[in-house]
Motif scaffolding. Structure first.
Motif, PDB file in Angstrom:
ATOM      1  N   GLY A   1      -1.599   0.853   7.651  1.00 28.60           N
ATOM      2  CA  GLY A   1      -0.710   0.871   8.808  1.00 28.60           C
ATOM      3  C   GLY A   1      -1.427   0.682  10.126  1.00 28.60           C
ATOM      4  N   THR A   2      -2.721   0.976  10.167  1.00 30.60           N
ATOM      5  CA  THR A   2      -3.486   0.761  11.396  1.00 30.60           C
ATOM      6  C   THR A   2      -4.371  -0.486  11.308  1.00 30.60           C
ATOM      7  OG1 THR A   2      -5.200   2.260  10.551  1.00 30.60           O
ATOM      8  CG2 THR A   2      -3.510   3.200  11.990  1.00 30.60           C
ATOM      9  N   GLY A   3      -5.005  -0.683  10.161  1.00 30.95           N
ATOM     10  CA  GLY A   3      -5.963  -1.780  10.029  1.00 30.95           C
ATOM     11  C   GLY A   3      -5.323  -3.155   9.994  1.00 30.95           C
ATOM     12  N   ILE A   4      -4.242  -3.315   9.228  1.00 30.29           N
ATOM     13  CA  ILE A   4      -3.616  -4.631   9.102  1.00 30.29           C
ATOM     14  C   ILE A   4      -3.007  -5.094  10.430  1.00 30.29           C
ATOM     15  CG2 ILE A   4      -1.767  -5.926   7.971  1.00 30.29           C
ATOM     16  CD1 ILE A   4      -2.338  -4.383   5.432  1.00 30.29           C
ATOM     17  N   PRO A   5      -2.209  -4.272  11.136  1.00 32.33           N
ATOM     18  CA  PRO A   5      -1.700  -4.715  12.436  1.00 32.33           C
ATOM     19  C   PRO A   5      -2.804  -5.007  13.450  1.00 32.33           C
ATOM     20  CG  PRO A   5      -0.423  -2.858  11.633  1.00 32.33           C
ATOM     21  CD  PRO A   5      -1.609  -2.981  10.742  1.00 32.33           C
TER      22      PRO A   5
ATOM     23  N   VAL B   1      -6.077 -16.404  -6.359  1.00 32.14           N
ATOM     24  CA  VAL B   1      -7.185 -16.051  -7.241  1.00 32.14           C
ATOM     25  C   VAL B   1      -7.611 -14.600  -7.014  1.00 32.14           C
ATOM     26  CG1 VAL B   1      -9.614 -16.502  -7.752  1.00 32.14           C
ATOM     27  CG2 VAL B   1      -8.025 -18.417  -7.481  1.00 32.14           C
ATOM     28  N   VAL B   2      -7.706 -14.198  -5.740  1.00 28.87           N
ATOM     29  CA  VAL B   2      -8.083 -12.812  -5.436  1.00 28.87           C
ATOM     30  C   VAL B   2      -7.029 -11.844  -5.973  1.00 28.87           C
ATOM     31  CG1 VAL B   2      -8.507 -11.150  -3.588  1.00 28.87           C
ATOM     32  CG2 VAL B   2      -9.441 -13.466  -3.422  1.00 28.87           C
ATOM     33  N   CYS B   3      -5.752 -12.187  -5.816  1.00 30.77           N
ATOM     34  CA  CYS B   3      -4.674 -11.333  -6.344  1.00 30.77           C
ATOM     35  C   CYS B   3      -4.798 -11.180  -7.850  1.00 30.77           C
ATOM     36  CB  CYS B   3      -3.309 -11.929  -5.998  1.00 30.77           C
ATOM     37  SG  CYS B   3      -2.847 -11.815  -4.261  1.00 30.77           S
ATOM     38  N   ALA B   4      -5.015 -12.306  -8.540  1.00 31.65           N
ATOM     39  CA  ALA B   4      -5.096 -12.265 -10.004  1.00 31.65           C
ATOM     40  C   ALA B   4      -6.259 -11.409 -10.484  1.00 31.65           C
ATOM     41  CB  ALA B   4      -5.232 -13.683 -10.545  1.00 31.65           C
ATOM     42  N   ARG B   5      -7.345 -11.376  -9.721  1.00 31.70           N
ATOM     43  CA  ARG B   5      -8.536 -10.656 -10.161  1.00 31.70           C
ATOM     44  C   ARG B   5      -8.571  -9.204  -9.711  1.00 31.70           C
ATOM     45  NH1 ARG B   5     -12.836 -13.555 -12.099  1.00 31.70           N
ATOM     46  NH2 ARG B   5     -12.598 -15.821 -12.168  1.00 31.70           N
ATOM     47  N   THR B   6      -7.880  -8.881  -8.622  1.00 32.67           N
ATOM     48  CA  THR B   6      -8.070  -7.543  -8.041  1.00 32.67           C
ATOM     49  C   THR B   6      -6.804  -6.704  -7.954  1.00 32.67           C
ATOM     50  OG1 THR B   6      -7.702  -8.298  -5.749  1.00 32.67           O
ATOM     51  CG2 THR B   6      -9.953  -8.462  -6.623  1.00 32.67           C
ATOM     52  N   PHE B   7      -5.623  -7.278  -8.195  1.00 30.76           N
ATOM     53  CA  PHE B   7      -4.389  -6.504  -8.004  1.00 30.76           C
ATOM     54  C   PHE B   7      -4.373  -5.280  -8.921  1.00 30.76           C
ATOM     55  CE2 PHE B   7       0.048  -5.489  -9.027  1.00 30.76           C
ATOM     56  CZ  PHE B   7       0.525  -5.234  -7.756  1.00 30.76           C
ATOM     57  N   ARG B   8      -3.980  -4.155  -8.370  1.00 28.19           N
ATOM     58  CA  ARG B   8      -3.916  -2.925  -9.155  1.00 28.19           C
ATOM     59  C   ARG B   8      -2.612  -2.199  -8.863  1.00 28.19           C
ATOM     60  NH1 ARG B   8      -6.264   0.932  -5.419  1.00 28.19           N
ATOM     61  NH2 ARG B   8      -7.281  -0.163  -3.703  1.00 28.19           N
ATOM     62  N   TRP B   9      -2.073  -1.588  -9.896  1.00 25.17           N
ATOM     63  CA  TRP B   9      -0.796  -0.887  -9.781  1.00 25.17           C
ATOM     64  C   TRP B   9      -0.970   0.531  -9.231  1.00 25.17           C
ATOM     65  CZ3 TRP B   9       3.427  -3.762 -10.531  1.00 25.17           C
ATOM     66  CH2 TRP B   9       3.362  -4.876 -11.385  1.00 25.17           C
TER      67      TRP B   9
ATOM     68  N   THR C   1       0.836  -1.209   0.000  1.00 24.94           N
ATOM     69  CA  THR C   1       0.000   0.000   0.000  1.00 24.94           C
ATOM     70  C   THR C   1       0.866   1.252   0.000  1.00 24.94           C
ATOM     71  OG1 THR C   1      -0.179  -0.225   2.423  1.00 24.94           O
ATOM     72  CG2 THR C   1      -2.013  -1.038   1.101  1.00 24.94           C
ATOM     73  N   GLU C   2       1.991   1.210   0.709  1.00 27.94           N
ATOM     74  CA  GLU C   2       2.905   2.354   0.702  1.00 27.94           C
ATOM     75  C   GLU C   2       3.542   2.534  -0.671  1.00 27.94           C
ATOM     76  OE1 GLU C   2       5.646   1.505   3.814  1.00 27.94           O
ATOM     77  OE2 GLU C   2       4.287   2.148   5.422  1.00 27.94           O
ATOM     78  N   GLU C   3       3.958   1.438  -1.302  1.00 29.66           N
ATOM     79  CA  GLU C   3       4.569   1.515  -2.629  1.00 29.66           C
ATOM     80  C   GLU C   3       3.573   2.023  -3.672  1.00 29.66           C
ATOM     81  OE1 GLU C   3       6.141  -2.353  -3.420  1.00 29.66           O
ATOM     82  OE2 GLU C   3       7.490  -2.302  -1.692  1.00 29.66           O
ATOM     83  N   ARG C   4       2.324   1.611  -3.556  1.00 27.30           N
ATOM     84  CA  ARG C   4       1.301   2.091  -4.495  1.00 27.30           C
ATOM     85  C   ARG C   4       1.067   3.577  -4.299  1.00 27.30           C
ATOM     86  NH1 ARG C   4      -2.952  -1.200  -3.304  1.00 27.30           N
ATOM     87  NH2 ARG C   4      -2.376  -2.696  -4.919  1.00 27.30           N
TER      88      ARG C   4
ATOM     89  N   ILE D   1      -7.895  -1.724   0.515  1.00 31.14           N
ATOM     90  CA  ILE D   1      -7.490  -0.695   1.472  1.00 31.14           C
ATOM     91  C   ILE D   1      -7.189   0.581   0.698  1.00 31.14           C
ATOM     92  CG2 ILE D   1      -5.756  -0.014   3.177  1.00 31.14           C
ATOM     93  CD1 ILE D   1      -5.437  -2.898   3.903  1.00 31.14           C
ATOM     94  N   GLY D   2      -7.757   1.683   1.169  1.00 32.12           N
ATOM     95  CA  GLY D   2      -7.662   2.915   0.400  1.00 32.12           C
ATOM     96  C   GLY D   2      -6.349   3.652   0.496  1.00 32.12           C
ATOM     97  N   SER D   3      -5.646   3.556   1.613  1.00 27.08           N
ATOM     98  CA  SER D   3      -4.439   4.363   1.788  1.00 27.08           C
ATOM     99  C   SER D   3      -3.425   3.638   2.655  1.00 27.08           C
ATOM    100  CB  SER D   3      -4.795   5.704   2.444  1.00 27.08           C
ATOM    101  OG  SER D   3      -5.257   5.498   3.786  1.00 27.08           O
ATOM    102  N   ALA D   4      -2.199   4.151   2.624  1.00 27.67           N
ATOM    103  CA  ALA D   4      -1.143   3.571   3.449  1.00 27.67           C
ATOM    104  C   ALA D   4      -1.436   3.769   4.931  1.00 27.67           C
ATOM    105  CB  ALA D   4       0.205   4.203   3.090  1.00 27.67           C
TER     106      ALA D   4
END
Length: 283
Positions: free
Chosen positions: A192-196, A271-279, A101-104, A185-188
């Motif tokens: 940073g709060t939701g995943i941990p 499968v989720v990665c293949a269908r939803t990954f975005r740059w 998310t930070e890299e995006r 997830i909309g932002s870094a």
């Protein structure tokens, strides 16, 4: 008989043949080294990844000391399994999800897309970095457990084989889940709060900090949906005597079910990665 000659390929005047582009696997292998260098430059992430499991071991070792959970099994030996599984989750799911998310948000992924990097190659780079990092982290943790707290480590090759496949499947499941969750997830800052926070809740549900038989049935049923509970159970089968299996909900180690759940999460995550990954954000 008439001799035949193989057709010759010709290049139009003034043009040169273009070399074949490297495969996604080849690009992915080269990205592993880059991802490791980027990880090493982030001193905060390095310290957290290696220090957190050791600190947890020190806390449990100091609070509970040599108090026995089972005859001949103290708290440090029992909870080593949960701490090791937590380390796998932190270096895979939590670290990968936060980093992507930070890299995006910085635009790093957009630049990779412009360069023509295949998504598969990017995923291979992340998974390779997680594998190397996790192996080093677990080596440090087990070394401290054995040398500082006299926690007995297994001597049977079969137990180490179980340890290996639980770790590898846990890494793959955690990595693809970490990549997949970034699409929602909309932002870094949110990552940073939701995943941990989710990771901490999952640790409590999965019996990392408690004896599994002490957990309420409803909590154990929720935890059974997620891979961490099965990683912890698989680790316990490595570090605890066979008699300790009686304390599990099913009364056995359930190796087959553990492998099945972890493989299922690898497939679901992929499968989720293949269908939803975005740059890019908003893509």
């Amino acid at each position: 008989m008439t001799a035949t000659t193989a057709p010759r390929t010709t290049t139009a005047p003034g043009t040169t043949a273009r070399p074949a582009l490297p495969s996604a696997a080849a690009i992915g292998r080269s990205r592993i080294g880059l991802e490791l260098r980027l990880f090493a430059r982030d001193s905060g992430q390095v310290v957290f990844s290696f220090a957190y499991p050791v600190i947890m071991l020190v806390i449990f070792g100091s609070v509970f000391g040599g108090e026995e959970v089972l005859p001949g099994v103290d708290f440090r030996q029992y909870f080593l399994a949960g701490i090791a599984a937590t380390g796998v989750m932190l270096t895979s799911f939590q670290a990968v999800g936060t980093a992507i998310t930070e890299e995006r948000e910085r635009g790093d992924l957009a630049r990779l897309q412009t360069l023509g990097t295949p998504p598969l190659a990017y995923g291979i780079g992340k998974a390779g970095q997680v594998l190397v990092t996790t192996v080093a982290q677990l080596a440090v943790l087990l070394g401290v457990a054995a040398l500082a707290y006299d926690v007995p480590l297994p001597t049977e090759p079969g137990r180490w084989l179980t340890f290996a496949w639980v770790v590898v499947l846990g890494i793959l499941a955690g990595t693809v889940m970490g990549i997949a969750v970034t699409s929602f997830i909309g932002s870094a800052r949110a990552a940073g709060t939701g995943i941990p926070a989710f990771a901490v809740v999952l640790q409590f549900l999965s019996g990392v900090f408690f004896i599994d038989s002490d957990l309420p049935a409803w909590m154990d049923q929720i935890a059974a949906v997620f891979p961490l509970k099965w990683m912890v159970q698989g680790m316990r089968s490595v570090f605890l005597p066979d008699s300790a299996a009686a304390m599990e909900a099913a009364g056995t180690w359930e190796h087959g079910r553990t492998a099945l759940v972890l493989v299922a999460w690898v497939i679901i995550g992929a499968v989720v990665c293949a269908r939803t990954f975005r740059w890019r954000r908003g893509e």
